[in-house]
Design an enzyme around this catalytic site. Structure first.
Site, PDB file in Angstrom:
ATOM      1  N   TYR A 239     -44.058 -37.920 -30.678  1.00 51.29           N
ATOM      2  CA  TYR A 239     -44.847 -36.699 -30.479  1.00 51.29           C
ATOM      3  C   TYR A 239     -46.241 -36.881 -31.063  1.00 51.29           C
ATOM      4  O   TYR A 239     -47.251 -36.631 -30.400  1.00 51.29           O
ATOM      5  CB  TYR A 239     -44.156 -35.513 -31.162  1.00 51.29           C
TER       6      TYR A 239
HETATM    7  N1  LIG Z   1     -46.714 -23.483 -32.709  1.00 47.92           N
HETATM    8  C1  LIG Z   1     -47.380 -24.125 -33.657  1.00 47.92           C
HETATM    9  O1  LIG Z   1     -47.352 -23.742 -34.840  1.00 47.92           O
HETATM   10  C2  LIG Z   1     -48.190 -25.316 -33.307  1.00 47.92           C
HETATM   11  C3  LIG Z   1     -48.476 -25.618 -31.983  1.00 47.92           C
HETATM   12  N2  LIG Z   1     -49.235 -26.716 -31.680  1.00 47.92           N
HETATM   13  C4  LIG Z   1     -49.577 -26.972 -30.276  1.00 47.92           C
HETATM   14  O2  LIG Z   1     -50.065 -25.768 -29.694  1.00 47.92           O
HETATM   15  C5  LIG Z   1     -49.609 -25.668 -28.328  1.00 47.92           C
HETATM   16  C6  LIG Z   1     -48.834 -24.378 -28.135  1.00 47.92           C
HETATM   17  O3  LIG Z   1     -47.760 -24.361 -29.104  1.00 47.92           O
HETATM   18  P1  LIG Z   1     -46.425 -23.516 -28.769  1.00 47.92           P
HETATM   19  O4  LIG Z   1     -46.811 -22.256 -28.088  1.00 47.92           O
HETATM   20  O5  LIG Z   1     -45.612 -23.477 -29.999  1.00 47.92           O
HETATM   21  O6  LIG Z   1     -45.771 -24.484 -27.691  1.00 47.92           O
HETATM   22  P2  LIG Z   1     -44.337 -24.426 -26.975  1.00 47.92           P
HETATM   23  O7  LIG Z   1     -43.388 -25.322 -27.694  1.00 47.92           O
HETATM   24  O8  LIG Z   1     -43.969 -23.007 -26.735  1.00 47.92           O
HETATM   25  O9  LIG Z   1     -44.693 -25.161 -25.585  1.00 47.92           O
HETATM   26  C7  LIG Z   1     -45.590 -24.552 -24.685  1.00 47.92           C
HETATM   27  C8  LIG Z   1     -45.028 -24.677 -23.308  1.00 47.92           C
HETATM   28  O10 LIG Z   1     -45.020 -26.047 -22.905  1.00 47.92           O
HETATM   29  C9  LIG Z   1     -44.142 -26.105 -21.802  1.00 47.92           C
HETATM   30  N3  LIG Z   1     -43.600 -27.433 -21.516  1.00 47.92           N
HETATM   31  C10 LIG Z   1     -42.733 -28.145 -22.275  1.00 47.92           C
HETATM   32  N4  LIG Z   1     -42.379 -29.273 -21.622  1.00 47.92           N
HETATM   33  C11 LIG Z   1     -43.023 -29.249 -20.416  1.00 47.92           C
HETATM   34  C12 LIG Z   1     -43.041 -30.104 -19.281  1.00 47.92           C
HETATM   35  N5  LIG Z   1     -42.288 -31.201 -19.225  1.00 47.92           N
HETATM   36  N6  LIG Z   1     -43.816 -29.769 -18.228  1.00 47.92           N
HETATM   37  C13 LIG Z   1     -44.555 -28.629 -18.245  1.00 47.92           C
HETATM   38  N7  LIG Z   1     -44.581 -27.767 -19.288  1.00 47.92           N
HETATM   39  C14 LIG Z   1     -43.805 -28.080 -20.349  1.00 47.92           C
HETATM   40  C15 LIG Z   1     -42.985 -25.165 -22.138  1.00 47.92           C
HETATM   41  O11 LIG Z   1     -42.564 -24.559 -20.931  1.00 47.92           O
HETATM   42  P3  LIG Z   1     -41.065 -23.950 -20.770  1.00 47.92           P
HETATM   43  O12 LIG Z   1     -40.907 -23.040 -21.961  1.00 47.92           O
HETATM   44  O13 LIG Z   1     -41.134 -23.217 -19.472  1.00 47.92           O
HETATM   45  O14 LIG Z   1     -40.107 -25.101 -20.780  1.00 47.92           O
HETATM   46  C16 LIG Z   1     -43.595 -24.189 -23.148  1.00 47.92           C
HETATM   47  O15 LIG Z   1     -43.578 -22.844 -22.715  1.00 47.92           O
HETATM   48  C17 LIG Z   1     -48.786 -26.927 -28.068  1.00 47.92           C
HETATM   49  O16 LIG Z   1     -49.598 -27.913 -27.456  1.00 47.92           O
HETATM   50  C18 LIG Z   1     -48.369 -27.373 -29.461  1.00 47.92           C
HETATM   51  O17 LIG Z   1     -48.101 -28.763 -29.529  1.00 47.92           O
HETATM   52  C19 LIG Z   1     -49.682 -27.585 -32.636  1.00 47.92           C
HETATM   53  C20 LIG Z   1     -49.397 -27.343 -33.964  1.00 47.92           C
HETATM   54  C21 LIG Z   1     -48.703 -26.157 -34.396  1.00 47.92           C
HETATM   55  N1  LIG Z   2     -44.911 -27.947 -28.432  1.00 49.06           N
HETATM   56  C1  LIG Z   2     -44.870 -27.568 -29.714  1.00 49.06           C
HETATM   57  N2  LIG Z   2     -45.558 -28.265 -30.636  1.00 49.06           N
HETATM   58  C2  LIG Z   2     -45.487 -27.888 -31.940  1.00 49.06           C
HETATM   59  C3  LIG Z   2     -44.738 -26.787 -32.334  1.00 49.06           C
HETATM   60  C4  LIG Z   2     -44.047 -26.061 -31.322  1.00 49.06           C
HETATM   61  O1  LIG Z   2     -43.364 -25.058 -31.608  1.00 49.06           O
HETATM   62  N3  LIG Z   2     -44.136 -26.490 -30.050  1.00 49.06           N
HETATM   63  N4  LIG Z   2     -44.652 -26.389 -33.631  1.00 49.06           N
HETATM   64  C5  LIG Z   2     -45.249 -27.099 -34.576  1.00 49.06           C
HETATM   65  C6  LIG Z   2     -45.015 -26.646 -36.008  1.00 49.06           C
HETATM   66  O2  LIG Z   2     -45.698 -25.470 -36.261  1.00 49.06           O
HETATM   67  C7  LIG Z   2     -45.466 -27.626 -37.056  1.00 49.06           C
HETATM   68  O3  LIG Z   2     -46.846 -27.641 -36.995  1.00 49.06           O
HETATM   69  C8  LIG Z   2     -45.000 -27.185 -38.451  1.00 49.06           C
HETATM   70  O4  LIG Z   2     -43.662 -26.938 -38.471  1.00 49.06           O
HETATM   71  C9  LIG Z   2     -46.067 -28.295 -34.287  1.00 49.06           C
HETATM   72  N5  LIG Z   2     -46.153 -28.578 -32.866  1.00 49.06           N
END
Ligand SMILES: NC(=O)C1=CN([C@@H]2O[C@H](COP(=O)(O)OP(=O)(O)OC[C@H]3O[C@@H](n4cnc5c(N)ncnc54)[C@H](OP(=O)(O)O)[C@@H]3O)[C@@H](O)[C@H]2O)C=CC1
Ligand SMILES: Nc1nc2c(c(=O)[nH]1)N=C([C@H](O)[C@@H](O)CO)CN2
Length: 234
Positions: free
Chosen positions: A146
């Site tokens: 990742y």
């Molecule tokens: N949440 C956090 O605290 C953090 C988030 N981030 C980044 O911020 C962004 C948003 O985070 P978050 O909302 O938690 O993300 P999610 O884990 O909710 O992922 C966002 C969406 O990505 C879609 N997805 C997953 N796999 C695929 C695929 N193969 N093809 C197309 N779409 C796909 C999912 O769709 P479906 O649900 O329909 O499968 C999901 O709704 C991400 O890029 C994440 O890495 C970074 C650090 C911290």
């Molecule tokens: N696709 C995602 N990426 C990440 C997620 C997630 O929920 N979906 N969450 C994190 C966490 O917040 C991490 O930053 C600390 O636990 C990171 N990326």
């Protein structure tokens, strides 16, 4: 019908992406999203006028099929926000997990940017924003694949910023711990919030604020906006 070019946000049917879509809708900004799994939220978004394209970016075929649907849907785009992400903690060598995350986090942004740059050029102001992860700063023992794929996505920012200037700005947002998951227990939340000097879990509004800044400022490209509560200070 608005003559404002739509913003594309990938993977925006839940969590951070969904929040940002709702805030853009409040601001009257036309939106196109990609989603992978059907959810009740998709119906609600369509009722709000959001154009929703089902897509799985785990394969090149899925990415190219999405691009075909997108380019048939609109002749122009105000911005592309690459938010879709697969967050797998692989157990040992896992080629499938590695390949899927490389496709979602790197191949999809690469192909979408290359094929859709002409749509961005139809808009007077144009942006690409890659949502990466602050964890690329130091790596991740539990999520090696990742983290590597997010680091590659951050590197795309530099190359596309140079390649697409001056019409299109290209930047990254590198978040850390923005939103928890329902199954995160109190101990996880305590340990996770202790990793930053600000010690909070801010929620998705800080990502919308970051998007607004990058979209609205005319003189920032090729940069990474870190939204991590000061994790790098600990
Ligand atoms: N949440 C956090 O605290 C953090 C988030 N981030 C980044 O911020 C962004 C948003 O985070 P978050 O909302 O938690 O993300 P999610 O884990 O909710 O992922 C966002 C969406 O990505 C879609 N997805 C997953 N796999 C695929 C695929 N193969 N093809 C197309 N779409 C796909 C999912 O769709 P479906 O649900 O329909 O499968 C999901 O709704 C991400 O890029 C994440 O890495 C970074 C650090 C911290
Ligand atoms: N696709 C995602 N990426 C990440 C997620 C997630 O929920 N979906 N969450 C994190 C966490 O917040 C991490 O930053 C600390 O636990 C990171 N990326």
């Amino acid at each position: 019908m608005s003559d404002t070019a739509p913003i594309l946000i990938t993977g925006a049917s839940q969590r951070l992406g969904l929040h940002c879509v709702q805030r853009f809708i409040e601001a009257g900004q036309p939106i196109i999203i990609s989603y992978r799994q059907e959810r009740a939220e998709i119906t609600t978004l369509r009722e709000l006028g959001v154009q929703c394209i089902q897509a799985d970016f785990a394969t090149e075929h899925g990415i190219l099929n999405f691009i075909k649907q997108l380019t048939n849907l609109t002749p122009k785009l105000r911005a592309i926000i690459h938010n879709a992400s697969l967050w797998i903690a692989e157990e040992g060598a896992d080629t499938q997990a590695f390949t899927q995350m490389l496709n979602v986090h790197v191949l999809a942004p690469y192909l979408i940017n290359e094929h859709c740059a002409p749509l961005l050029r139809q808009s007077p102001n144009a942006d690409i924003i890659h949502i990466t992860d602050d964890v690329t700063r130091k790596g991740s023992a539990r999520r090696i694949a990742y983290c590597a794929s997010k680091a590659a996505l951050d590197n795309l920012t530099l190359s596309f910023a140079a390649s697409l200037a001056p019409h299109i700005k290209v930047n990254s947002i590198a978040p850390a711990l923005i939103m928890l998951h329902p199954d995160d227990d109190d101990e996880y939340q305590r340990r996770a919030t202790a990793k930053s000097v600000l010690g909070t879990v801010p929620g998705p509004e800080v990502i919308y604020q970051s998007l607004r800044y990058l979209l609205d400022t005319p003189y920032v490209t090729g940069t990474t906006l870190t939204v991590n509560g000061g994790r790098h200070l600990k």
